[in-house]
Write an enzyme that holds these catalytic residues in place. Structure first.
Site, PDB file in Angstrom:
ATOM      1  N   TYR A 129      76.728  32.806 -11.062  1.00 20.02           N
ATOM      2  CA  TYR A 129      77.961  32.897 -11.838  1.00 20.02           C
ATOM      3  C   TYR A 129      77.513  33.473 -13.306  1.00 20.02           C
ATOM      4  CZ  TYR A 129      81.492  30.409 -15.092  1.00 20.02           C
ATOM      5  OH  TYR A 129      82.559  30.335 -15.913  1.00 20.02           O
ATOM      6  N   ASP A 157      70.737  37.529 -16.560  1.00 18.43           N
ATOM      7  CA  ASP A 157      71.463  36.309 -17.315  1.00 18.43           C
ATOM      8  C   ASP A 157      70.613  34.967 -17.207  1.00 18.43           C
ATOM      9  OD1 ASP A 157      73.243  34.545 -18.190  1.00 18.43           O
ATOM     10  OD2 ASP A 157      74.699  35.140 -16.521  1.00 18.43           O
ATOM     11  N   LYS A 167      73.769  28.279 -24.338  1.00 17.88           N
ATOM     12  CA  LYS A 167      72.947  26.972 -24.174  1.00 17.88           C
ATOM     13  C   LYS A 167      71.951  26.795 -25.050  1.00 17.88           C
ATOM     14  CE  LYS A 167      74.784  26.934 -19.208  1.00 17.88           C
ATOM     15  NZ  LYS A 167      75.799  25.951 -19.011  1.00 17.88           N
TER      16      LYS A 167
HETATM   17  N1  PMP Z   1      75.858  32.714 -17.265  1.00 16.75           N
HETATM   18  C1  PMP Z   1      75.499  31.650 -16.614  1.00 16.75           C
HETATM   19  C2  PMP Z   1      74.093  31.992 -15.700  1.00 16.75           C
HETATM   20  C3  PMP Z   1      75.782  30.401 -16.806  1.00 16.75           C
HETATM   21  O1  PMP Z   1      75.090  29.415 -16.201  1.00 16.75           O
HETATM   22  C4  PMP Z   1      76.915  30.296 -17.684  1.00 16.75           C
HETATM   23  C5  PMP Z   1      77.670  28.942 -17.748  1.00 16.75           C
HETATM   24  N2  PMP Z   1      77.296  27.934 -16.921  1.00 16.75           N
HETATM   25  C6  PMP Z   1      77.567  31.476 -18.055  1.00 16.75           C
HETATM   26  C7  PMP Z   1      76.983  32.543 -17.913  1.00 16.75           C
HETATM   27  C8  PMP Z   1      79.019  31.273 -19.095  1.00 16.75           C
HETATM   28  O2  PMP Z   1      78.572  30.717 -20.136  1.00 16.75           O
HETATM   29  P1  PMP Z   1      79.738  29.921 -20.961  1.00 16.75           P
HETATM   30  O3  PMP Z   1      80.124  28.575 -19.994  1.00 16.75           O
HETATM   31  O4  PMP Z   1      78.850  29.322 -22.120  1.00 16.75           O
HETATM   32  O5  PMP Z   1      80.625  30.663 -21.312  1.00 16.75           O
END
Ligand code: PMP
Length: 431
Positions: A145, A240, A268
């Site tokens: 994701y 990512d 995060k």
């Molecule tokens: N990339 C990864 C690996 C994530 O875990 C997440 C959110 N869980 C995102 C992108 C998207 O981040 P956000 O919810 O802050 O938009």
């Protein structure tokens, strides 16, 4: 019997004015039974709801809270900044300090830019990669994701390497036609795709450790192959690290694999609990960004000073390494004790650094298709019982658990007791 009257009432009221009553879908508890708990406050390793219940929190706001709720140093940094102002819409010294900190600690990051969420970080990194390579195709993996931007809301089809079908209404197929989806942990599929289309691919994006659809720890040699192929074809590798950045240690998953990606995305932890994201990497790639280069990217609240202060305070606290080794040791002990208790049962507790995942199947999966939907259903069925005994696990079997340095030995012991008893109870019902 645990009381949830106030939460229930508020959820009902909220559903009339907020779709599903929530600002992000998983919070609606649709995969599990029971009512979403409306939270009043967090305190160390605990969440307190408005009905007066207290839970050991292994969601930790989905990862940012590696120091637990309301760490005094982070709270102080935020308060000090708020006294000076919340946002100025122009540059601040604290933003440079956080940039300097990250560039100084993460070797592949030579330049960095801040945004306000992980989604925005990934979206911007993809645009940057396309601008730099002057290519359109991107590759993502089934089971990873990367936020909810249009071109990444894509699910795999039935073939090995497939052009993406939108996985959400409202996303035109015309946009996802440039996204190719590959299965994880499949050397052959990767090699085949690169031999056919390598020179048309702008970027491959992969989660540091895929942790949004189970905890799918990849083989080191698979990650090396990914780096070698992308390098060979002039494709950028985007790691990512929205979850893994500053969770798997200061160098994140890049250091864990000994990998040198071209771009890394963050969110995060680098915001210490405030809304934040960032993307960074090779200076020559980042230099295509506006105002120096032709790739446009911007944000009213980007580099927000309150978020920068919370992030810098968090990373500074983590930087001596002691917290990481404690977290790792606590997680290792927790995972091995729980595994021992559940010996001979159809359950695995997969753990790495300060992440763990409870999965009800015999073999530990490394790809999305290796996850047993039946096992996920077991988790979803027992979630409410676990919650009612005071342990807050994420409300879906596909989600992973986060530990913080505010989780004490007593909390781990209680969690082991609760999980062991509920899983053993549930196991009677499997037959
Ligand atoms: N990339 C990864 C690996 C994530 O875990 C997440 C959110 N869980 C995102 C992108 C998207 O981040 P956000 O919810 O802050 O938009």
């Amino acid at each position: 019997m645990i009381k949830t009257d106030k939460s229930k009432k508020l959820v009902e009221m909220a559903s009339r004015i907020i779709p599903g009553g929530v600002s992000s879908p998983v919070r609606a508890f649709k995969s599990v039974t029971g009512c979403p708990r409306i939270i009043e406050k967090g305190e160390g390793g605990y969440l307190h709801d408005i009905d007066g219940n207290k839970y050991i929190d292994f969601c930790c706001s989905w990862g940012p809270l590696i120091l637990g709720h309301n760490d005094p140093d982070i709270t102080k940094a935020v308060k000090d900044q708020i006294d000076k102002g919340m946002t100025f819409g122009t540059s601040t010294e604290i933003e440079y300090k956080l940039a300097e900190f990250i560039v100084g600690h993460v070797e592949p990051v030579e330049k960095i830019r801040f945004v306000s969420s992980g989604t925005e970080a990934v979206m911007s990194a993809i645009r940057t990669a396309r601008g730099f390579t002057e290519r359109d195709l991107i590759v993502k993996f089934d089971g990873c994701y990367h936020g909810h931007s249009d071109h990444l809301l894509v699910k795999a089809g039935s073939g090995l390497a497939t052009f993406g079908q939108p996985s959400s209404a409202g996303v035109p197929a015309d946009i996802t036609k440039n996204t190719i989806v590959l299965p994880l942990d499949d050397d052959e599929a990767l090699e085949k795709l690169f031999s056919e289309k390598g020179d048309q691919i702008a970027a491959v994006i992969i989660e540091g450790i895929p942790a949004n659809n189970g905890l799918l720890i990849q083989r080191h040699d698979y990650m090396r192959l990914l780096r070698a192929l992308t390098e060979k074809y002039g494709t950028l590798l985007i790691l990512d690290e929205v979850i893994t950045g500053f969770r798997l240690g200061m160098g994140g998953a890049a250091a864990y694999y000994g990998l040198h990606p071209d771009l890394i995305t963050y969110g995060k932890i680098i915001g210490g609990g405030m809304p934040v994201g960032a993307f960074g990497g090779r200076a020559d790639v980042m230099d295509v960004l506006s105002p120096d280069g032709p790739v446009y990217q911007a944000g009213t609240l980007s580099g927000n000073p309150v978020a920068m202060s919370a992030g810098l305070a968090t990373l500074t606290k983590l930087s001596n390494g002691k917290i990481y080794s404690e977290l790792e040791e606590n997680n290792r002990k927790f995972v091995s004790k729980l595994t021992q208790n559940l010996d001979k049962m159809m359950v695995n507790i997969v753990g790495i650094a300060s992440l763990y995942w409870v999965v009800f199947q015999k073999d530990i999966p490394r790809s999305a298709s290796a996850i047993s939907p039946n096992g996920i259903a077991h988790y979803n069925r027992m979630h409410e019982r676990i919650l009612n005994k005071g342990v807050y696990l994420p409300p879906s079997g596909y989600e992973v658990c986060f530990i913080s340095n505010a989780h004490t030995e007593e909390m781990f012991e209680k969690t082991i007791e609760v999980l062991t008893s509920v899983i053993k109870e549930e196991a009677h019902e499997w037959v």
